[in-house]
Motif scaffolding. Structure first.
Motif, PDB file in Angstrom:
ATOM      1  N   SER A  84      38.271  48.826  35.034  1.00  0.00           N
ATOM      2  CA  SER A  84      37.820  48.344  36.344  1.00  0.00           C
ATOM      3  C   SER A  84      37.789  46.819  36.378  1.00  0.00           C
ATOM      4  CB  SER A  84      36.435  48.904  36.664  1.00  0.00           C
ATOM      5  OG  SER A  84      36.484  50.303  36.842  1.00  0.00           O
ATOM      6  N   ARG A  85      37.338  46.217  35.279  1.00  0.00           N
ATOM      7  CA  ARG A  85      37.294  44.755  35.218  1.00  0.00           C
ATOM      8  C   ARG A  85      38.703  44.172  35.334  1.00  0.00           C
ATOM      9  NH1 ARG A  85      38.322  40.573  32.298  1.00  0.00           N
ATOM     10  NH2 ARG A  85      39.161  41.793  30.559  1.00  0.00           N
ATOM     11  N   LEU A  86      39.646  44.764  34.623  1.00  0.00           N
ATOM     12  CA  LEU A  86      41.033  44.294  34.688  1.00  0.00           C
ATOM     13  C   LEU A  86      41.584  44.397  36.107  1.00  0.00           C
ATOM     14  CD1 LEU A  86      42.491  45.900  31.417  1.00  0.00           C
ATOM     15  CD2 LEU A  86      42.097  43.459  31.834  1.00  0.00           C
ATOM     16  N   ALA A  87      41.270  45.510  36.782  1.00  0.00           N
ATOM     17  CA  ALA A  87      41.775  45.726  38.140  1.00  0.00           C
ATOM     18  C   ALA A  87      41.189  44.712  39.114  1.00  0.00           C
ATOM     19  CB  ALA A  87      41.457  47.150  38.597  1.00  0.00           C
ATOM     20  N   VAL A  88      39.865  44.575  39.083  1.00  0.00           N
ATOM     21  CA  VAL A  88      39.198  43.647  40.009  1.00  0.00           C
ATOM     22  C   VAL A  88      39.609  42.209  39.725  1.00  0.00           C
ATOM     23  CG1 VAL A  88      36.957  42.691  40.690  1.00  0.00           C
ATOM     24  CG2 VAL A  88      37.240  45.174  40.466  1.00  0.00           C
ATOM     25  N   ASP A  89      39.603  41.819  38.454  1.00  0.00           N
ATOM     26  CA  ASP A  89      39.958  40.430  38.113  1.00  0.00           C
ATOM     27  C   ASP A  89      41.393  40.111  38.526  1.00  0.00           C
ATOM     28  OD1 ASP A  89      37.458  40.270  37.060  1.00  0.00           O
ATOM     29  OD2 ASP A  89      38.073  39.932  34.980  1.00  0.00           O
ATOM     30  N   HIS A  90      42.289  41.085  38.403  1.00  0.00           N
ATOM     31  CA  HIS A  90      43.684  40.865  38.811  1.00  0.00           C
ATOM     32  C   HIS A  90      43.764  40.614  40.314  1.00  0.00           C
ATOM     33  CE1 HIS A  90      47.999  41.159  38.987  1.00  0.00           C
ATOM     34  NE2 HIS A  90      47.941  42.211  39.795  1.00  0.00           N
ATOM     35  N   LEU A  91      43.058  41.403  41.092  1.00  0.00           N
ATOM     36  CA  LEU A  91      43.088  41.234  42.549  1.00  0.00           C
ATOM     37  C   LEU A  91      42.440  39.911  42.962  1.00  0.00           C
ATOM     38  CD1 LEU A  91      42.271  44.924  43.542  1.00  0.00           C
ATOM     39  CD2 LEU A  91      44.451  43.721  43.882  1.00  0.00           C
ATOM     40  N   VAL A  92      41.354  39.555  42.293  1.00  0.00           N
ATOM     41  CA  VAL A  92      40.695  38.279  42.593  1.00  0.00           C
ATOM     42  C   VAL A  92      41.629  37.108  42.264  1.00  0.00           C
ATOM     43  CG1 VAL A  92      38.797  36.734  41.941  1.00  0.00           C
ATOM     44  CG2 VAL A  92      38.352  39.173  42.319  1.00  0.00           C
ATOM     45  N   SER A  93      42.375  37.230  41.161  1.00  0.00           N
ATOM     46  CA  SER A  93      43.303  36.161  40.770  1.00  0.00           C
ATOM     47  C   SER A  93      44.410  35.960  41.802  1.00  0.00           C
ATOM     48  CB  SER A  93      43.928  36.470  39.404  1.00  0.00           C
ATOM     49  OG  SER A  93      44.902  37.510  39.505  1.00  0.00           O
ATOM     50  N   LEU A  94      44.645  36.991  42.613  1.00  0.00           N
ATOM     51  CA  LEU A  94      45.664  36.905  43.669  1.00  0.00           C
ATOM     52  C   LEU A  94      45.069  36.422  44.992  1.00  0.00           C
ATOM     53  CD1 LEU A  94      47.644  40.213  42.956  1.00  0.00           C
ATOM     54  CD2 LEU A  94      48.295  37.876  42.343  1.00  0.00           C
ATOM     55  N   GLY A  95      43.766  36.100  44.969  1.00  0.00           N
ATOM     56  CA  GLY A  95      43.128  35.550  46.162  1.00  0.00           C
ATOM     57  C   GLY A  95      42.325  36.542  46.981  1.00  0.00           C
TER      58      GLY A  95
END
Length: 335
Positions: free
Chosen positions: A166-177
């Protein structure tokens, strides 16, 4: 017919050592085991099952239980991949798998009753549901067991690190703005569903993003239909999310269908991240960004945990958490 005595003569080891190597005893070195197993293969040795059972006091059979809520059984993509890996590992040590039905002599019996009747040496349970009395009974019994995709204090367990996923998924989306990130959750009566929802909430909080209840939608038992219905609810919001993290690939696929049916596109209008990395995730359009469960490693670790218990004739309560990986593909975009 080749016998164990022929193997002993060829390798120069005693019959006792050969027997121990074939039965995976821990007091035989890996070098010795390797030499004996090479001779076994070269001489096409195949032990007599009845004699072996009498000699070793084992049935050389492992019981298998599937408990999953979609009714797919062995067709379930995650479970089938895990059991295939498990099977490959135990087959090396000459164990057979017994898939059980609870019907025995036209009477309903518990899984535990069935396994006792068949005198299996151990049991592997692939389970998604937390509250399953039949599985709880197995885990609490003295029979060697390992449970996949659950947590337990009474049995050995192997499961993926859903919190990290879940952390990987959320952090990836946040990194995309993305900031308006929704979660299509798996059923909260499942261990995976609870863990992935908790991971989503924890990760959003760590990113200092307010967790809005309207962006958490129940997708049910990880089905495509559940993902479709959940996405419809998200699309009906006055302010829809820009990105969705779904608790399974099937939920994500359903969400993508709902998005397309309402005239939108992925990732142009909505970014999607799934969880599992089932085969179709890389074949669909757009290719799905997802959190990969290492099913081969899960099955292998589960098999080794169970074989250790069987060999040592001792039930072990141990927990193995398998790392997950972010697979970046085409279903997400920067905003």
């Amino acid at each position: 017919m080749v016998t164990i005595y022929d193997i002993a003569k060829k390798t120069g080891f005693s019959v006792t050592t050969v027997s121990k190597a074939l039965n995976n005893y821990s007091d035989v070195s890996e070098k010795t085991k390797k030499k004996i197993l090479e001779a076994v293969e070269e001489m096409n040795y195949f032990p007599n099952s009845s004699a072996r059972t009498l000699t070793t006091k084992k049935s050389w059979t492992i019981g298998v239980v599937f408990v999953e809520s979609l009714g797919l059984g062995i067709k379930h993509p995650f479970f089938s991949e895990v059991i295939e890996s498990f099977k490959k590992t135990v087959e090396i040590h000459e164990y057979d798998l017994l898939f059980v039905s609870r019907n025995m002599h036209n009477q309903k019996k518990s899984y535990l009753d069935h396994f006792r009747y068949r005198e299996v040496d151990g049991v592997v349970v692939v389970c998604s549901t937390i509250d399953e009395p039949q599985v709880t009974e197995l885990m609490e019994d003295s029979i060697p067991s390992v449970v996949i995709d659950m947590d337990s204090q009474t049995s050995s367990v192997v499961y993926s690190d859903s919190l990290e996923g879940s952390r990987l998924a959320v952090d990836h989306l946040v990194s995309l703005g993305h900031r308006r990130i929704a979660h299509i959750a798996g059923h909260q009566q499942t261990f995976a569903g609870k863990e992935r929802l908790k991971g989503y909430v924890d990760s959003m909080t760590a990113q200092k993003i307010n967790v809005e209840s309207k962006y958490i939608v129940d997708g049910g038992y990880f089905s495509k239909e559940g993902g479709y219905e959940a996405m419809e609810r998200l699309l009906s919001l006055e302010t829809p999310p820009t990105a969705i993290y779904a608790a399974s690939d099937s939920l994500a696929i359903g969400a993508i269908e709902a998005i397309k049916d309402q005239g939108y596109e992925v990732p142009e209008d909505f970014s999607i991240v799934g969880f599992d990395d089932i085969t179709i995730a890389e074949l669909m359009y757009p290719k799905l960004t997802t959190i990969k469960q290492q099913t081969e490693l899960i099955g292998e670790k589960a098999a080794k945990l169970l074989l250790e218990q069987i060999t040592n004739k001792e039930k072990i309560v141990n927990c193995v958490k398998i790392p997950v990986l972010l697979m970046e593909r085409e279903s997400c975009r920067k905003i």
